[in-house]
Design an enzyme around this catalytic site. Structure first.
Site, PDB file in Angstrom:
ATOM      1  N   GLY A 188       0.725  -1.354  -0.162  1.00 33.49           N
ATOM      2  CA  GLY A 188      -0.092   0.075   0.006  1.00 33.49           C
ATOM      3  C   GLY A 188       0.868   1.205  -0.028  1.00 33.49           C
ATOM      4  O   GLY A 188       1.881   1.251   0.527  1.00 33.49           O
ATOM      5  N   GLN A 202       2.905   9.913   1.073  1.00 36.86           N
ATOM      6  CA  GLN A 202       4.030   9.456   1.285  1.00 36.86           C
ATOM      7  C   GLN A 202       5.027   9.760   0.114  1.00 36.86           C
ATOM      8  O   GLN A 202       6.455   9.579   0.284  1.00 36.86           O
ATOM      9  CB  GLN A 202       4.028   8.059   1.281  1.00 36.86           C
ATOM     10  N   CYS A 227       5.570   0.365   7.262  1.00 37.46           N
ATOM     11  CA  CYS A 227       5.319   1.287   6.821  1.00 37.46           C
ATOM     12  C   CYS A 227       6.502   1.520   5.671  1.00 37.46           C
ATOM     13  O   CYS A 227       7.540   1.665   6.332  1.00 37.46           O
ATOM     14  CB  CYS A 227       5.034   2.624   7.597  1.00 37.46           C
ATOM     15  N   LEU A 228       6.352   2.013   4.457  1.00 37.16           N
ATOM     16  CA  LEU A 228       7.410   2.406   3.788  1.00 37.16           C
ATOM     17  C   LEU A 228       7.962   3.534   3.983  1.00 37.16           C
ATOM     18  O   LEU A 228       9.090   3.859   3.892  1.00 37.16           O
ATOM     19  CB  LEU A 228       6.907   2.459   2.063  1.00 37.16           C
ATOM     20  N   HIS A 250      -4.851   1.113   7.469  1.00 40.65           N
ATOM     21  CA  HIS A 250      -3.393   1.871   7.543  1.00 40.65           C
ATOM     22  C   HIS A 250      -3.218   3.088   6.454  1.00 40.65           C
ATOM     23  O   HIS A 250      -2.631   4.179   6.898  1.00 40.65           O
ATOM     24  CB  HIS A 250      -2.317   0.782   7.432  1.00 40.65           C
ATOM     25  N   GLU A 251      -3.510   2.677   5.345  1.00 40.47           N
ATOM     26  CA  GLU A 251      -3.341   3.850   4.155  1.00 40.47           C
ATOM     27  C   GLU A 251      -4.393   4.921   4.265  1.00 40.47           C
ATOM     28  O   GLU A 251      -4.103   6.006   4.249  1.00 40.47           O
ATOM     29  CB  GLU A 251      -3.565   3.342   2.755  1.00 40.47           C
ATOM     30  N   HIS A 307      -2.927   7.389   6.766  1.00 39.11           N
ATOM     31  CA  HIS A 307      -2.157   8.393   6.161  1.00 39.11           C
ATOM     32  C   HIS A 307      -2.691   9.606   5.687  1.00 39.11           C
ATOM     33  O   HIS A 307      -2.296  10.816   5.682  1.00 39.11           O
ATOM     34  CB  HIS A 307      -1.214   7.786   4.977  1.00 39.11           C
TER      35      HIS A 307
HETATM   36 NI    NI Z   1       2.241   3.638   5.769  1.00 40.52          NI
END
Ligand code: NI
Length: 184
Positions: free
Chosen positions: A46, A51, A98-99, A140-141, A144
């Site tokens: 995701g 991000q 998380c990236l 989660h996304e 963000h």
């Molecule tokens: Ni994340």
């Protein structure tokens, strides 16, 4: 298409409430294509627009690889202006990463299921009833877009456990396999 650098956890853009998408044009499509390419390049499941430094209410997911053979697979899906209309089921702990916070994972407790309305990558109105990993990635996304990171849910004790990792990421000293942009 282009692979874009991913901003890391202490960047201000990750703390903003992202703005609704109002333009549905070629530029929007290109942004979404780039988000998919950036996500696949970093082996993520995701990625949210903030991000890559864009404060808009868009995220992309492809969690098919995490699913069992018999599970229904939603495939690559973009969520534009998503609304979580229902949360359901028990609250369960699952490991999240998380990236924007490379190589940090921890358990987060969230409801099992979500129902979400959104526009997809073809700008069509959709509704999805998700559970399991798909629901988890969506929640989660979605966070963000609200300026929330999974580490916000951790206890002070667990946060302290990650302190050195976070410092290393913050200082741009962590080696990451995909392009990242530490806060200047
Ligand atoms: Ni994340």
């Amino acid at each position: 298409m282009a692979i874009l650098p991913i901003v890391t956890y202490n960047d201000d853009v990750l703390r903003e409430k992202a703005k609704p998408v109002t333009e549905f044009n070629e530029e929007t499509k290109e942004l979404i294509d780039n988000m998919f390419e950036t996500m696949y390049n970093s082996d993520g499941v995701g990625l949210a627009a903030p991000q890559i430094g864009v404060s808009l209410r868009i995220f992309v997911i492809d969690a098919d690889n995490m699913l069992e053979e018999e599970d229904e697979k939603p495939g690559p899906l973009a969520f534009i202006n998503p609304e979580i209309v229902e949360k359901s089921g028990r609250k369960i702990p699952l490991d999240e990463g998380c990236l924007s916070i490379p190589e940090v994972t921890d358990k987060v407790i969230r409801p099992e299921g979500v129902k979400v309305t959104f526009k997809d990558q073809n700008f069509e109105d959709r509704e999805i009833d998700a559970d399991g990993w798909v629901s988890r990635v969506i929640q989660h996304e979605y966070d963000h877009l609200e300026g929330i990171l999974f580490i916000d849910y951790l206890s002070l004790f667990r946060k302290r456990m990650h302190k050195n990792d976070l410092k290393e990421i913050e200082e741009g000293k962590r080696e990451v396999k995909y392009p990242v942009r530490p806060k200047l």
